[in-house]
Scaffold this motif. Structure first.
Motif, PDB file in Angstrom:
ATOM      1  N   ASN A 299     -81.607 -19.029  78.074  1.00 15.10           N
ATOM      2  CA  ASN A 299     -80.288 -18.473  78.488  1.00 15.10           C
ATOM      3  C   ASN A 299     -80.390 -16.863  77.999  1.00 15.10           C
ATOM      4  OD1 ASN A 299     -78.573 -20.665  79.374  1.00 15.10           O
ATOM      5  ND2 ASN A 299     -78.903 -21.360  77.344  1.00 15.10           N
ATOM      6  N   SER A 321     -85.333 -22.515  78.946  1.00 13.47           N
ATOM      7  CA  SER A 321     -84.618 -22.936  79.936  1.00 13.47           C
ATOM      8  C   SER A 321     -83.686 -21.871  80.478  1.00 13.47           C
ATOM      9  CB  SER A 321     -83.540 -24.144  79.460  1.00 13.47           C
ATOM     10  OG  SER A 321     -84.258 -25.450  79.369  1.00 13.47           O
ATOM     11  N   ASP A 322     -83.425 -21.945  81.800  1.00  9.02           N
ATOM     12  CA  ASP A 322     -82.638 -20.791  82.307  1.00  9.02           C
ATOM     13  C   ASP A 322     -82.867 -19.457  81.762  1.00  9.02           C
ATOM     14  OD1 ASP A 322     -80.366 -19.765  83.783  1.00  9.02           O
ATOM     15  OD2 ASP A 322     -78.986 -20.187  82.717  1.00  9.02           O
ATOM     16  N   TYR A 345     -83.049 -25.807  84.571  1.00  9.93           N
ATOM     17  CA  TYR A 345     -82.501 -24.744  85.191  1.00  9.93           C
ATOM     18  C   TYR A 345     -83.474 -23.515  85.378  1.00  9.93           C
ATOM     19  CZ  TYR A 345     -78.737 -27.704  83.277  1.00  9.93           C
ATOM     20  OH  TYR A 345     -78.077 -28.815  82.998  1.00  9.93           O
ATOM     21  N   TYR A 346     -84.699 -23.671  85.696  1.00  6.30           N
ATOM     22  CA  TYR A 346     -85.702 -22.653  85.868  1.00  6.30           C
ATOM     23  C   TYR A 346     -86.024 -22.716  87.474  1.00  6.30           C
ATOM     24  CZ  TYR A 346     -89.371 -20.391  82.976  1.00  6.30           C
ATOM     25  OH  TYR A 346     -90.010 -19.454  82.473  1.00  6.30           O
TER      26      TYR A 346
END
Length: 549
Positions: A299, A321-322, A345-346
């Motif tokens: 994030n 992630s992300d 979430y990549y």
């Protein structure tokens, strides 16, 4: 993990839940001062006794009436020391469950800890006693929560993997570390040191939380070993002994400079969770963090990971992630002790490092909602310790991609597996190579076909029918989904579910006795309704095929 604020809407939404559990008084107590007196009036002793009695039932079970009466008398005196707080009663009641003799109960009643609250920063004595009751390994795991901000929603699976990465889980060689870690987590929940925070639509637990008073205890027992560090414009902190940190960088800070100057003062750092909008991590820090075991950059706005990440030889947990990272450096493959790699979430990453086959310690490779990657790298089958593999994506005609046969060696996979690229399995013999029937720990399986351009439809259908017949997943499956299968399915009945008396008796078929959910999507040649009413009577969740109009 996600940052959750203490918004008014959330407070209102959960007020009813708190009142059901008797925690309204705790909200008052947490503020200290005169409100604590109000908290003691909010619930009379009978309410607090109820929470205490709920927890000690095991200790009183199978005892004579006289023995139970003696312990109940001591219990009433202990309840009086809980200050009218249901949380204190729950926690100390859980601790008493493991104390079976009158002498042990009297020891708790007469403990000097009841008089130490003011000396020890106002920590509830009942919670201190609960911490003293924890086994040594569980004390390490509990103090670890002190690095997170208050009101942080805790993901059980991630915490367990972090514990494993730090070496907190002690078990025999034949035991599974993550399973032991989940038992540790459940033990903390049973002792009321954790609470359920959020459920999904199906009443499954999504996240947990730690009450503010318990969080104060965690920070107290952790001391300088674990710390939540918030950086503003300047960071003048003594972090020489810091081992585990959650680092928050405020918006007004010069982020890169502050992170560099702060973390350079923490040479013993073993775990870092970064909460920041920073777009890069200074490369020099990867030379400095030689002891780092867990790094969470999720994030953030980081777009590039320095190749020197491969110098982190002790790294066991990496979460990207992300983020905005477009390419993982090949140096990641040199992290041969890495156990968990999270890429959820990549959207921008297109491929994984070619050298991943060297990462023989890898146990969890996660990429939920990951749409960019086209294949797993060749040699993925060497990672025989893998327990979590979100998707198995075959390489097709690409020489760098893995092949179907590599799935044969991944027999430790747990839970859920999605297989894409089945259109690349070309023959009956090749279909056998994966040996899905040996994946006994999988409970959910998703099979995806994609039409191969240039192939005649009839030839594709025949090949699909051969492949699907040979796959034969393990009979422990609880959920099976098949997408875009063009072959013919004439019947889904007793021989499939085990209802048919002839199932499995020489017919060569597989019966899924534990199957609960069956979903067909884009399956045009299924004869609708055949065998379905029988399934519905047995309570199965079934989705009919969905066809394009």
């Amino acid at each position: 993990m996600q940052w959750r604020g203490r918004g008014r809407e959330r407070e209102i939404r959960r007020k009813g839940e708190a009142e059901k559990e008797g925690d309204t008084a705790l909200g008052l107590a947490a503020t200290g001062g005169n409100e604590r007196a109000l908290a003691q009036l909010a619930y009379n002793d009978e309410k607090v006794k109820e929470h205490f009695n709920m927890r000690i039932c095991n200790a009183l079970e199978h005892r004579s009436e006289e023995e139970s009466s003696d312990l109940e008398e001591i219990g009433r005196e202990i309840v009086k020391k809980c200050g009218g707080l249901p949380l204190a009663a729950k926690a100390i009641g859980s601790a008493m469950c493991s104390r079976m003799t009158r002498r042990e109960w009297e020891f708790v009643l007469r403990s000097e800890i009841w008089n130490s609250g003011d000396v020890l920063g106002g920590i509830l004595p009942a919670l201190l006693l609960t911490n003293h009751d924890l086994p040594p390994a569980l004390k390490h795991c509990f103090s670890y929560f002190s690095i997170f901000p208050k009101d942080w929603e805790i993901e059980k699976d991630m915490i367990v993997k972090l514990w494993v990465a730090q070496g907190f889980i002690r078990c025999e060689e034949s035991e599974d570390m993550e399973e032991i870690g989940r038992l540790y987590f459940d033990d903390l929940l049973r002792r009321s040191l954790l609470q359920v925070a959020e459920f999904d639509y199906y009443k499954n637990i999504l996240n947990y939380k730690m009450h503010d008073l318990v969080h104060d205890l965690a920070q107290f027992v952790a001391g300088s070993d674990c710390s939540l560090v918030e950086i503003r414009k300047q960071a003048l902190l003594n972090l020489n002994n810091l081992r585990h940190s959650f680092l928050i960088v405020s918006d007004e800070a010069d982020e890169v400079a502050c992170i560099s100057s702060t973390l350079y003062k923490a040479p013993k750092l073993r775990m870092l969770l970064l909460h920041s909008s920073v777009s890069m991590v200074p490369q020099i820090l990867f030379h400095h963090w030689r002891r780092l075991r867990a790094l969470d950059l999720s994030n953030t706005s980081i777009k590039k990971l320095p190749p020197t990440v491969g110098q982190l030889k002790h790294l066991r947990f990496l979460d990207l992630s992300d983020t905005g990272v477009e390419e993982l450096p090949e140096g990641v493959s040199n992290c041969i002790n890495l156990q968990t790699l999270r890429l959820n979430y990549y959207k921008k990453l297109r491929k994984l490092p070619r050298g991943m086959k060297k990462m023989i310690s890898l146990r969890h490779l996660e990429f939920e909602r990951f749409i960019g990657i086209k294949y797993l790298p060749k040699g993925i089958g060497r990672l025989t310790g893998l327990q979590t593999l979100t998707k198995f994506i075959m390489g097709g005609d690409d020489d760098e991609g893995c092949n179907w046969g590599e799935l044969k060696y991944l027999n430790n996979l747990l839970g859920r597996l999605e297989i894409t690229g089945l259109e690349n399995v070309m023959s009956r013999d090749e279909a056998r190579e994966a040996e899905l029937y040996k994946k006994q720990h999988l409970h959910s399986l998703y099979l995806h076909y994609v039409y191969r351009p240039g192939e005649a439809l009839d030839d594709e259908v025949k090949r699909m029918e051969v492949v699907i017949e040979i796959l034969q997943p393990h009979t422990n499956l609880k959920e099976l989904e098949i997408y875009n299968y063009k072959g013919e399915v004439r019947k889904v009945g007793g021989e499939f579910t085990g209802d048919d008396n002839n199932a499995g008796s020489g017919g060569g078929g597989v019966s899924f006795l534990k199957l609960e959910t069956l979903i067909f999507f884009q399956m045009p040649k299924w004869e609708r309704g055949v065998g379905i009413e029988r399934w519905r009577r047995r309570g199965y969740a079934i989705s009919p095929p969905i066809n394009n109009k």
